[in-house]
Structures are given as C-alpha cells and as structure tokens.
Design a protein around this motif. Sequence first.
Motif, PDB file in Angstrom:
ATOM      1  N   SER A 302      19.149 114.031  95.344  1.00 48.56           N
ATOM      2  CA  SER A 302      18.500 113.254  95.927  1.00 48.56           C
ATOM      3  C   SER A 302      18.122 112.554  97.879  1.00 48.56           C
ATOM      4  O   SER A 302      17.984 112.181  98.025  1.00 48.56           O
ATOM      5  N   ILE A 303      18.647 113.465  97.959  1.00 47.23           N
ATOM      6  CA  ILE A 303      18.889 113.722 100.098  1.00 47.23           C
ATOM      7  C   ILE A 303      17.505 114.049 100.305  1.00 47.23           C
ATOM      8  O   ILE A 303      16.990 113.125 100.846  1.00 47.23           O
ATOM      9  N   LEU A 304      16.458 115.426  99.874  1.00 44.42           N
ATOM     10  CA  LEU A 304      15.095 115.854  99.587  1.00 44.42           C
ATOM     11  C   LEU A 304      14.057 114.346  99.661  1.00 44.42           C
ATOM     12  O   LEU A 304      13.094 113.829 100.012  1.00 44.42           O
ATOM     13  N   ALA A 305      14.446 113.495  98.095  1.00 43.08           N
ATOM     14  CA  ALA A 305      13.377 112.389  97.416  1.00 43.08           C
ATOM     15  C   ALA A 305      14.053 110.886  98.588  1.00 43.08           C
ATOM     16  O   ALA A 305      13.553 111.022  98.853  1.00 43.08           O
ATOM     17  N   LEU A 306      14.751 110.846  98.660  1.00 40.40           N
ATOM     18  CA  LEU A 306      15.323 109.706  99.916  1.00 40.40           C
ATOM     19  C   LEU A 306      14.694 109.733 101.341  1.00 40.40           C
ATOM     20  O   LEU A 306      13.902 109.216 101.442  1.00 40.40           O
ATOM     21  N   ALA A 307      14.641 111.538 101.697  1.00 46.46           N
ATOM     22  CA  ALA A 307      13.900 111.723 102.932  1.00 46.46           C
ATOM     23  C   ALA A 307      12.647 111.433 102.868  1.00 46.46           C
ATOM     24  O   ALA A 307      11.783 110.534 103.786  1.00 46.46           O
ATOM     25  N   ALA A 308      11.994 111.737 101.584  1.00 49.77           N
ATOM     26  CA  ALA A 308      10.741 111.668 101.756  1.00 49.77           C
ATOM     27  C   ALA A 308      10.170 109.892 101.491  1.00 49.77           C
ATOM     28  O   ALA A 308       8.964 109.619 102.015  1.00 49.77           O
ATOM     29  N   ALA A 309      10.843 108.850 100.744  1.00 54.79           N
ATOM     30  CA  ALA A 309      10.550 107.531 100.538  1.00 54.79           C
ATOM     31  C   ALA A 309      11.339 107.119 101.475  1.00 54.79           C
ATOM     32  O   ALA A 309      10.037 106.088 102.234  1.00 54.79           O
TER      33      ALA A 309
END
Length: 401
Positions: A302-309
């Motif tokens: 979740s954290i890495l996906a939102l960081a990418a977003a």
Amino acid sequence: MKKAILLWNQVSLVKKIVVGLLIGIVLGIILPQVTMIGMLGDIFVGALKAAAPILVLCLVMSSLSKHEEGTKTNMKLVIILYLLGTFLAGALAVVMSFIFPITLSLSMGETSGVAPGGIGEVLHSLILNIVSNPIDALMNANYIGILTWAVLLGIALRKASNTTKKVIEDFSEGISKIVRWVIQLAPFGVMGIVFTTISKQGIGALKTYGNLILLLVGTMAIDALIINPMITFAFLKKNPYPLVLRCLRESGITAFFTRSSAANIPVNMKLCKELGLHEDTYSVSIPLGATINMGGAAITISILALAAANTLGISVDIGTAIILSVVSAISACGASGVAGGSLLLVPLACSLFGIPNNVAMQVVAVGFVVGVIQDSCETAINSSTDVLYTAVAEFYSKSKQ
C-alpha cells in the motif's frame, strides 16, 4: 572462481545489500560520469519484470490447490483473523500514507499512464483486467488478471490428483528458486540504482529513502503494538499485551533476522506448543499463515503504491483508497516466501492507478534499497501474528465452551 562463489554465498544478503548500497553512494559521488555502473540497476529491474508475473501465478495457484478439508478445528476463525489482520494492516498503511505523503525519485522518461478519473473509472479498469485473457495478462504484466486466474485455477485444481498438485508445487518451487537467484544479485542492482540516483540528483536524494523507511517501519510498529492488540482484546476481553509481546519476542525477533516466514515455521510451532495450543490447529494454521497472513506485506504494498501515485501526481480518492486496502490484502496473501517477495506484488496495486509497469518495477527496485530494514520488520510482523491469531482463535473458542 568456485571459491569466490562459495565465499559470496556464505555472506548474508543483508550485509551484501548494505555493502552495495554504500559502494553505489561512493561511486555516485566520485564517478558520476561512468554511466555503465547504472546499467546494473537496469538489468536487475529487468530480471524482476521477467520473473514477477509467472511467480504470482504459480505461488497463488499452488497454495490454493493444496488446500484440503480436514477435521474440525478452529481454522475458520484463524483464517478470518488472518484476512482481517491483513486488511486492517493495508488500511492502516493507506491512512498513514494520506497523513504523511511521500514521493520517490523515479525515471519518468517512458511513462505514458493516464491517471484514473475516480472510483468509477478504477472499477471499470479493474473489471476489464479481471476478465483479461490469461496469456495476455502474463505478457502485459496485468497482475489483477494474473491473480484472478491463479485463484480460479487453484480452486478448480483442488480435486486434482496428488501427482498433478505435486507437479504444480514443484513448478512453483522452481520459479521461486529462479527468483531467489535473481534476488542474490540484489546487491549489484541496488548499487546501480543508488549510483544512478546519486549521480543524477546528488546525495540529497537519499532523504527520500530515509522518509520511506520511517513511514514503513512506523506503520508496522503501529500495526504490531496497537492494531493487533486491539484485535486480540476484541476477542479475548483481557489485557492483550502479554500474549502480543511474547509472540513478538519469541517469534518476531527470530523472523526479523531470518527474513523468512517459512524458515520461522519451526519456531512458531514450538511457541504454539508452549502456549498449550491444539496441534491439529497449529500444524495447519502456522504453515498456512506463512503463505496468507501477510499484514506486513500489505503495509509495504500500500505505501509503495501510494508513493508511486504521489510521485506521478495521481490524486487518490477515498473510494479508490478502500479498493487499494482490499487489493493489497488479497495480493499480500500471494507474497513469495523469499526475501523481498512482497515487493514483487507492488505492480499489482500500482495497476489500480494506471501506473505503467516500467515505473512500478522502479518502485520495486526502490523497495529493495530500503529492504534491509523493511523486509526484516515486515517478516517479524507476518510471522509473529501467525502464532498470535492461532492463539486468539483457540482461546476464544475455549471461552465459548
């Protein structure tokens, strides 16, 4: 050469990644013009892109096909707790990412993704990805389609012969072994990734990694010391910390250093026996938990996906965030047991936001940079809660008798 390989294999992966990280920083400062060093990072990311789709398919399909109905135990409640804990961990990560948004240093040269317009567009894209042709899903790294077909095939093959299941399991183990070989090259890949970052953006770029580590570890600490005790108290109605802290101390610490839920199974079974749990339950729940109880992995995804977003300037609404919590929980259940296995599922979550696979795999590579700390903490949470939730289910059932 053979002696050199043997010596290389004797050194722990964590130490080798740390050395690669430091060498990458030094070379990025003193030799920024030698761009060939950065190719090591590109090769590492490319190898991950090649292995990740088939790994997800095989792991999930093999895990589900081997599931068999057994004698009456507390397994139903254990599985509910596994899924609940993993979902809440993913939801916590989403909340923390909204409170403390971070961005990453990524190469945007080849990106062509379009940000989704809202929850409706995300759902439309999600449904289309679910019904995608399996071959097409593998070729285009459509992880949602891959996961869907893996689940369907895994369920459909439950009635298959033991020989068929063994073949699937052996094939899955073969793919996992290839991934382990690739991950053994992580020190060189990390060196190339860090070199490219430092040579192009300067030493200040490392601040991004520091912020990411703080967010990941801080979120996992909240999950371990607040969320899990709350779940325990909700079922047992008594002070949860003696049980929670014992699981962290006797299971979490060893998992922290082994960085493998599978390797920690004997430790967890011994702890279950010391807690007086029923063997018919924990002999199944502990190996199963090493596969599907992945709260730490859900946090990472979740954290890495939102960081990418955030890095791409994609706005994430509440509805999409809820879907991300569910997807991160489901995809975490298919995380590989190898070190850094959860990172290979980050592209699945990234696909929710229309993030191209080449960018998503760069995020995976960033995950390996911080993985020295992140993966150890993640495994500690994953493995310790295998025992915790097994104990909670049994103690709860006994209190109702």
